[in-house]
Design a protein around this motif. Structure first.
Motif, PDB file in Angstrom:
ATOM      1  N   UNK A 153      28.892  55.055  23.062  1.00 51.36           N
ATOM      2  CA  UNK A 153      28.797  54.543  21.691  1.00 51.36           C
ATOM      3  C   UNK A 153      29.321  53.117  21.586  1.00 51.36           C
ATOM      4  N   UNK A 154      30.426  52.811  22.286  1.00 52.46           N
ATOM      5  CA  UNK A 154      31.022  51.472  22.174  1.00 52.46           C
ATOM      6  C   UNK A 154      30.294  50.426  23.004  1.00 52.46           C
ATOM      7  N   UNK A 155      29.545  50.858  24.031  1.00 52.24           N
ATOM      8  CA  UNK A 155      28.852  49.902  24.903  1.00 52.24           C
ATOM      9  C   UNK A 155      27.338  49.936  24.749  1.00 52.24           C
ATOM     10  N   UNK A 156      26.862  50.719  23.764  1.00 55.88           N
ATOM     11  CA  UNK A 156      25.407  50.878  23.571  1.00 55.88           C
ATOM     12  C   UNK A 156      24.735  51.390  24.834  1.00 55.88           C
ATOM     13  N   UNK A 157      25.448  52.274  25.541  1.00 51.74           N
ATOM     14  CA  UNK A 157      24.869  52.918  26.710  1.00 51.74           C
ATOM     15  C   UNK A 157      24.822  52.072  27.954  1.00 51.74           C
ATOM     16  N   UNK A 158      25.584  50.956  28.019  1.00 49.81           N
ATOM     17  CA  UNK A 158      25.478  50.064  29.162  1.00 49.81           C
ATOM     18  C   UNK A 158      26.696  50.091  30.080  1.00 49.81           C
ATOM     19  N   UNK A 159      27.812  50.667  29.604  1.00 39.88           N
ATOM     20  CA  UNK A 159      29.067  50.660  30.358  1.00 39.88           C
ATOM     21  C   UNK A 159      29.407  49.249  30.840  1.00 39.88           C
ATOM     22  N   UNK A 160      29.443  48.314  29.902  1.00 35.64           N
ATOM     23  CA  UNK A 160      29.781  46.920  30.202  1.00 35.64           C
ATOM     24  C   UNK A 160      30.377  46.302  28.948  1.00 35.64           C
TER      25      UNK A 160
ATOM     26  N   UNK B  64      35.818  44.046  35.609  1.00 39.59           N
ATOM     27  CA  UNK B  64      36.815  43.278  36.361  1.00 39.59           C
ATOM     28  C   UNK B  64      36.172  42.532  37.526  1.00 39.59           C
ATOM     29  N   UNK B  65      35.081  43.090  38.078  1.00 43.84           N
ATOM     30  CA  UNK B  65      34.360  42.404  39.147  1.00 43.84           C
ATOM     31  C   UNK B  65      34.756  42.803  40.552  1.00 43.84           C
ATOM     32  N   UNK B  66      35.417  43.941  40.722  1.00 44.78           N
ATOM     33  CA  UNK B  66      35.786  44.397  42.064  1.00 44.78           C
ATOM     34  C   UNK B  66      34.582  44.991  42.775  1.00 44.78           C
ATOM     35  N   UNK B  67      34.652  45.039  44.094  1.00 45.43           N
ATOM     36  CA  UNK B  67      33.644  45.759  44.867  1.00 45.43           C
ATOM     37  C   UNK B  67      33.937  47.253  44.755  1.00 45.43           C
ATOM     38  N   UNK B  68      32.947  48.119  45.042  1.00 39.21           N
ATOM     39  CA  UNK B  68      33.221  49.561  45.021  1.00 39.21           C
ATOM     40  C   UNK B  68      34.382  49.952  45.936  1.00 39.21           C
ATOM     41  N   UNK B  69      34.494  49.286  47.109  1.00 42.81           N
ATOM     42  CA  UNK B  69      35.591  49.595  48.021  1.00 42.81           C
ATOM     43  C   UNK B  69      36.947  49.259  47.417  1.00 42.81           C
TER      44      UNK B  69
ATOM     45  N   UNK C 271      40.355  40.286  32.299  1.00 37.36           N
ATOM     46  CA  UNK C 271      41.017  39.236  33.076  1.00 37.36           C
ATOM     47  C   UNK C 271      42.373  39.683  33.607  1.00 37.36           C
ATOM     48  N   UNK C 272      42.654  40.968  33.514  1.00 36.15           N
ATOM     49  CA  UNK C 272      43.936  41.490  33.965  1.00 36.15           C
ATOM     50  C   UNK C 272      43.943  41.631  35.479  1.00 36.15           C
ATOM     51  N   UNK C 273      45.028  41.208  36.126  1.00 35.59           N
ATOM     52  CA  UNK C 273      45.144  41.397  37.566  1.00 35.59           C
ATOM     53  C   UNK C 273      45.332  42.884  37.845  1.00 35.59           C
ATOM     54  N   UNK C 274      44.672  43.373  38.900  1.00 37.62           N
ATOM     55  CA  UNK C 274      44.711  44.797  39.210  1.00 37.62           C
ATOM     56  C   UNK C 274      46.139  45.289  39.410  1.00 37.62           C
ATOM     57  N   UNK C 275      47.035  44.399  39.890  1.00 35.43           N
ATOM     58  CA  UNK C 275      48.425  44.805  40.110  1.00 35.43           C
ATOM     59  C   UNK C 275      49.087  45.279  38.820  1.00 35.43           C
ATOM     60  N   UNK C 276      48.603  44.787  37.682  1.00 30.86           N
ATOM     61  CA  UNK C 276      49.184  45.199  36.409  1.00 30.86           C
ATOM     62  C   UNK C 276      48.888  46.658  36.085  1.00 30.86           C
ATOM     63  N   UNK C 277      47.884  47.225  36.751  1.00 34.96           N
ATOM     64  CA  UNK C 277      47.562  48.639  36.551  1.00 34.96           C
ATOM     65  C   UNK C 277      48.400  49.554  37.429  1.00 34.96           C
TER      66      UNK C 277
END
Length: 464
Positions: A412-419, A289-294, A347-353
């Motif tokens: 398994x789904x990301x080939x070990x990259x978490x992306x 999503x591209x958020x900062x850790x904070x 591309x989902x807005x965080x508010x949707x979560x």
């Protein structure tokens, strides 16, 4: 004889706050740790899994050790181990060293956690004890609710190493208060169940090893097959050991009670949904999503904040409807929230979560406190401590295994990259699976508690 109840309260609450913060802080920091230490997914998973596995494995043994050697002594030792491993982890330059230190921190956390409640019970009596334990429960909720956002701010301002250094420095404050704490032992403490502890710990670690390393080594690799087979054999040995002991640390006979089994199943299911999301959702929000850790940590407040407000509402609900119904509804609500959370996407807005995360949080919040007190009230008074230890062990073991299983799916789904590509589809698969398991568990819990006598409503539920 030391007797400073206020000091006991401060020391216990501060140490209690640090334990969930250490878990959620490490979870938010995983992407940064992997980049900085050039570690793969399996390596960074152990930062969380190592801590949780030893925490779960040593919980009951640490309680027996505290009864035998003294609660203050074991509490101090646990806090010291937690602080030392945290400070060393903050300067670790190698992922293997960090993983080992996190496993050591879990041992210290288990010792501190089991001794803390005993110290609190010994320092307060009557209505004061009820108020103290109410604060104790609230503190756990605060650590869980705000741990991700605090960790995110630390990472944004000081870097990922601060999520280990900050709790460790706070633990040193707790250590400074130890000389003012009272010492106590159980009047008739039994022997420590070392065979049970060793077999359970080894089985849990081998099971997690299989799930974490399986995507990297290959599921048919001899090392993975041997790990799973050995874990199963050790669990069988653990069951035989516990059945033969006069004073088992994990009394399997309690599981013959449908009511107690249903309560443990509900507790295990709820954390098996909540905790993996606390671990892997921050990574999704930062890398996809591209958020900062904070910002990612602040988003997780939607998931955890209901755990602060709803326990008081639960006390009102149990005066209107059966406590068993509240338990079943809690698990079902968590299932609905997990299914709803599959709307996530890059591309989902965080508010949707907000809707799905709050829904899961409501399910968790309704059950906090109620499950523990019903578990204790469903066993004989002489076995209350054993019942409490078993439900806590069930929680910790299930969340640890769930984290490992979810990590294996995502690896398994990301080939070990978490992306992406793969992270979104993998997380959706995980969420649908969680929803299905939780819904099935809700039905089974309903059957189990229905077969038993009506669940009593503990008088203290309304005070939480």
């Amino acid at each position: 004889m030391r007797n400073h109840p206020a000091v006991v309260l401060v020391a216990v609450l501060l140490s209690t706050l640090l334990l969930p913060l250490s878990l959620t802080g490490a979870s938010v920091a995983l992407p940064d740790i992997g980049r900085d230490l050039d570690a793969g997914l399996a390596g960074v998973q152990w930062v969380v899994n190592g801590y949780n596995a030893t925490f779960a494995s040593f919980m009951l043994a640490a309680g027996a050790l505290a009864d035998l050697l003294g609660r203050r002594r074991v509490f101090a030792t646990g806090v010291a181990i937690f602080a030392g491993s945290g400070l060393l982890g903050a300067v670790a330059g190698d992922i293997l060293l960090l993983d080992a230190l996190r496993a050591l921190a879990g041992v210290g956390a288990a010792a501190a956690a089991t001794s803390a409640s005993a110290l609190l019970a010994g320092a307060f009596h009557g209505p004061a004890r009820a108020r103290a334990f109410s604060l104790f429960g609230t503190t756990i909720g605060v650590g869980l609710a705000f741990g991700p956002s605090i960790a995110g701010l630390l990472i944004d301002t000081l870097g990922w190493r601060a999520v280990f250094a900050a709790p460790a420095l706070a633990a040193l404050v707790v250590l400074a208060l130890v000389p003012l704490l009272p010492e106590s032992r159980a009047p008739h403490s039994g022997r420590i169940d070392w065979p049970g502890t060793v077999s359970f710990t080894a089985a849990l670690l081998l099971l997690i090893f299989g799930f974490v390393q399986g995507p990297e080594f290959g599921w048919y690799d001899p090392r993975i097959i041997v790990a799973f087979a050995a874990a199963l054999a050790l669990l069988v040995i653990f069951a035989r050991v516990e059945r033969r002991r006069a004073d088992p640390m994990f009394d399997l006979a309690l599981l013959a009670s449908p009511r107690f089994l249903g309560i443990c199943l509900a507790a295990a299911t709820i954390v098996a949904v909540l905790v993996p999301l606390l671990v892997y959702l921050p990574s999704y929000l930062t890398t996809v999503v591209g958020l900062t850790p904070g910002a990612a940590g602040a988003t997780l407040i939607l998931l955890t904040a209901p755990t602060l407000a709803l326990p008081m509402l639960t006390g009102v609900l149990t005066r209107l409807v059966p406590a068993a119904l509240v338990i079943v509804v809690s698990v079902a609500v968590v299932a609905v929230g997990a299914a709803w959370a599959t709307v996530l996407g890059p591309h989902l807005h965080v508010a949707a979560l907000a809707g799905p995360l709050l829904t899961i949080g409501v399910g968790v919040g309704l059950s906090i406190g109620l499950l523990d007190q019903l578990a204790i009230s469903s066993v004989a008074a002489s076995r209350a401590a054993t019942g409490a230890g078993m439900i806590n062990t069930a929680r910790l073991a299930s969340e640890t295994v769930a984290i490992a299983v979810v990590g294996a799916v995502l690896a398994s789904t990301t080939a070990g990259r978490l992306a992406d590509p793969g992270f979104t589809s993998g997380l959706r698969t995980v969420l649908w699976s969680m929803a299905g398991v939780a819904l099935a568990a809700a039905v089974l819990v309903a059957v189990l508690v229905r077969r038993a006598a009506p669940l009593p409503v503990p008088a203290t539920v309304g005070r939480r």
